[in-house]
Design an enzyme around this catalytic site. Structure first.
Site, PDB file in Angstrom:
ATOM      1  N   CYS A 185       5.658  -0.776   4.153  1.00  0.00           N
ATOM      2  CA  CYS A 185       5.377  -1.308   2.812  1.00  0.00           C
ATOM      3  C   CYS A 185       6.618  -1.219   1.919  1.00  0.00           C
ATOM      4  CB  CYS A 185       4.169  -0.594   2.214  1.00  0.00           C
ATOM      5  SG  CYS A 185       3.491  -1.393   0.741  1.00  0.00           S
TER       6      CYS A 185
ATOM      7  N   HIS B 183       0.139  -2.058   6.555  1.00  0.00           N
ATOM      8  CA  HIS B 183      -0.251  -0.653   6.688  1.00  0.00           C
ATOM      9  C   HIS B 183      -0.881  -0.383   8.055  1.00  0.00           C
ATOM     10  CE1 HIS B 183       0.360   1.065   2.604  1.00  0.00           C
ATOM     11  NE2 HIS B 183       0.385  -0.212   2.290  1.00  0.00           N
TER      12      HIS B 183
ATOM     13  N   GLU C 146      -1.556   2.338   9.444  1.00  0.00           N
ATOM     14  CA  GLU C 146      -2.443   3.511   9.468  1.00  0.00           C
ATOM     15  C   GLU C 146      -3.881   3.150   9.129  1.00  0.00           C
ATOM     16  OE1 GLU C 146      -1.951   2.910   5.190  1.00  0.00           O
ATOM     17  OE2 GLU C 146      -0.599   2.727   6.905  1.00  0.00           O
TER      18      GLU C 146
END
Length: 401
Positions: A279, A363, A365
């Site tokens: 990001c 992202h 995760e």
């Protein structure tokens, strides 16, 4: 016969062009200015509202039913439990219902009050989203007054004073104040979060607004994580003797944060240590490599964004949250574009040819969002394993029998 009595509006959302949307107030009392964006995720509202990358923004959820699974202390992405959210406000279509989930510990309205987040319900979020898509993300102010009596001059002054996100270094507002260590691993059904007892590797994460689940994913790979402030120097990072360096997500304009972060990243790249960015970390790495960044028209905010990994040819559904992007045409020679958004072909990843340095715009995760991209943490630690003479792990594990 008496006429219908209509309750007065207890919340308003006022856009920079003067558009005024009235509704019912939830959460904190008061008013706050921010950039109005929309998020298309259908789950994970609590993770979204505690993601430091949303600092300075008012989030419009396109999914109408927000709050129906309540809130708890486990699904918070801000590392510091005591810290208030950087989110300035939340805009919803439907009123918040009573929670219907066994993990719910508190109603969302009460949770918003504790986090000092102002909210408004009863808004036509489809129309507001269409407006943002056509005209871009406007500045706005959200206000909640229980009695419906708004301090109009104060609200107008705050909106006028809000500068917008371009040129703002918000990483300094959400970063950790001091260095700390992280060893918590991912949540497992019926067990909760785990602890990394015997780490194999050591990663230093520069915190520009890091999410908890990113740190957990690093710990899942066997890495003890040392988290340092956004303003840490290259010498301070290397003093921890890391095996790899991680550049976290975060809010604001990368060009503003890059004034102090880019020289640090450039020095760290010269050490030969593996580097991975997500990001804002991706944007800062791009700047450090000589690329440029720019403000997007409507940004990418949601958990359903298709991205193509050009290194494997595979398409993954990803979670995204960014209003700035690396300009793909500005990538210098020796830098490869590794991922692209299939929505608008914008850059979603890069790597340095022949070096263990790479980053992605989205992202991996998840939290909230799909888990398609977890392989990137394996890719990062495989660079570390290679430098230690260890066998790499497969990026995409075989499905369970």
């Amino acid at each position: 016969m008496t006429g219908w009595q209509q309750s007065p509006a207890t919340a308003v959302l006022i856009l920079a062009d003067g558009t005024r949307l009235e509704g019912r107030g939830i959460g904190a009392i008061g008013h706050a200015a921010g950039e109005v964006c929309f998020n298309t995720a259908m789950t994970g509202y609590q993770e979204v509202l505690t993601d430091p990358s949303y600092a300075g923004q008012i989030i419009t959820f396109t999914f109408p039913h927000i709050g129906n699974v309540g809130s708890n202390d486990e699904d918070i992405e801000t590392v510091n439990m005591a810290a208030l959210s950087g989110v300035r406000g939340v805009v919803l279509k439907a009123d918040i219902t009573n929670p219907s989930n066994y993990r719910a510990a508190e109603k969302l309205d009460a949770w918003l009050k504790k986090r000092n987040i102002i909210g408004i319900t009863g808004i036509d979020t489809r129309e507001l989203t269409a407006r943002i898509r056509e005209h871009g993300m406007p500045n706005g102010v959200i206000a909640h007054a229980g009695d419906g009596q708004f301090d109009e001059p104060s609200i107008a002054a705050e909106l006028k004073a809000f500068p917008g996100l371009e040129g703002l270094d918000l990483a300094k507002e959400v970063t950790t104040a001091q260095t700390y260590h992280w060893d918590q691993t991912s949540w497992v059904w019926d067990k909760g979060y785990g602890t990394l007892d015997e780490p194999e590797f050591h990663v230093v994460a520069i915190d520009f607004g890091a999410k908890r689940n990113i740190l957990r994913c690093l710990a899942d790979q066997g890495a003890k994580v040392t988290v340092v402030p956004a303003t840490a120097t290259a010498e301070e990072v290397m003093a921890h003797n890391p095996d790899g360096i991680f550049l976290s997500n975060g809010p604001g304009d990368p060009a503003a944060t890059g004034k102090y972060a880019v020289p640090t990243i450039q020095t760290l790249m010269e050490t030969g240590k593996p580097v991975f960015g997500i990001c804002l970390g991706h944007q800062l790495l791009g700047l450090a490599l000589g690329a440029t960044t720019s403000k997007m028209h409507q940004g990418h905010h949601g958990a359903n964004h298709p991205v193509k990994d050009l290194t494997t040819g595979k398409v993954e559904i990803t979670s995204m949250n960014h209003g700035f992007a690396v300009d793909k045409a500005s990538l210098p020679k020796g830098i490869s574009e590794t991922h692209i958004s299939l929505f608008d072909q914008s850059n979603a990843g890069l790597s340095v040819d022949g070096k263990p340095i790479f980053s992605v715009q989205y992202h991996p995760e998840a939290s909230p969002g799909p888990r398609d991209s977890h392989y990137l943490f394996t890719r990062f630690l495989n660079h570390v394993r290679a430098q230690k003479g260890l066998e790499p792990k497969p990026e995409h594990a075989a499905p369970a029998a």
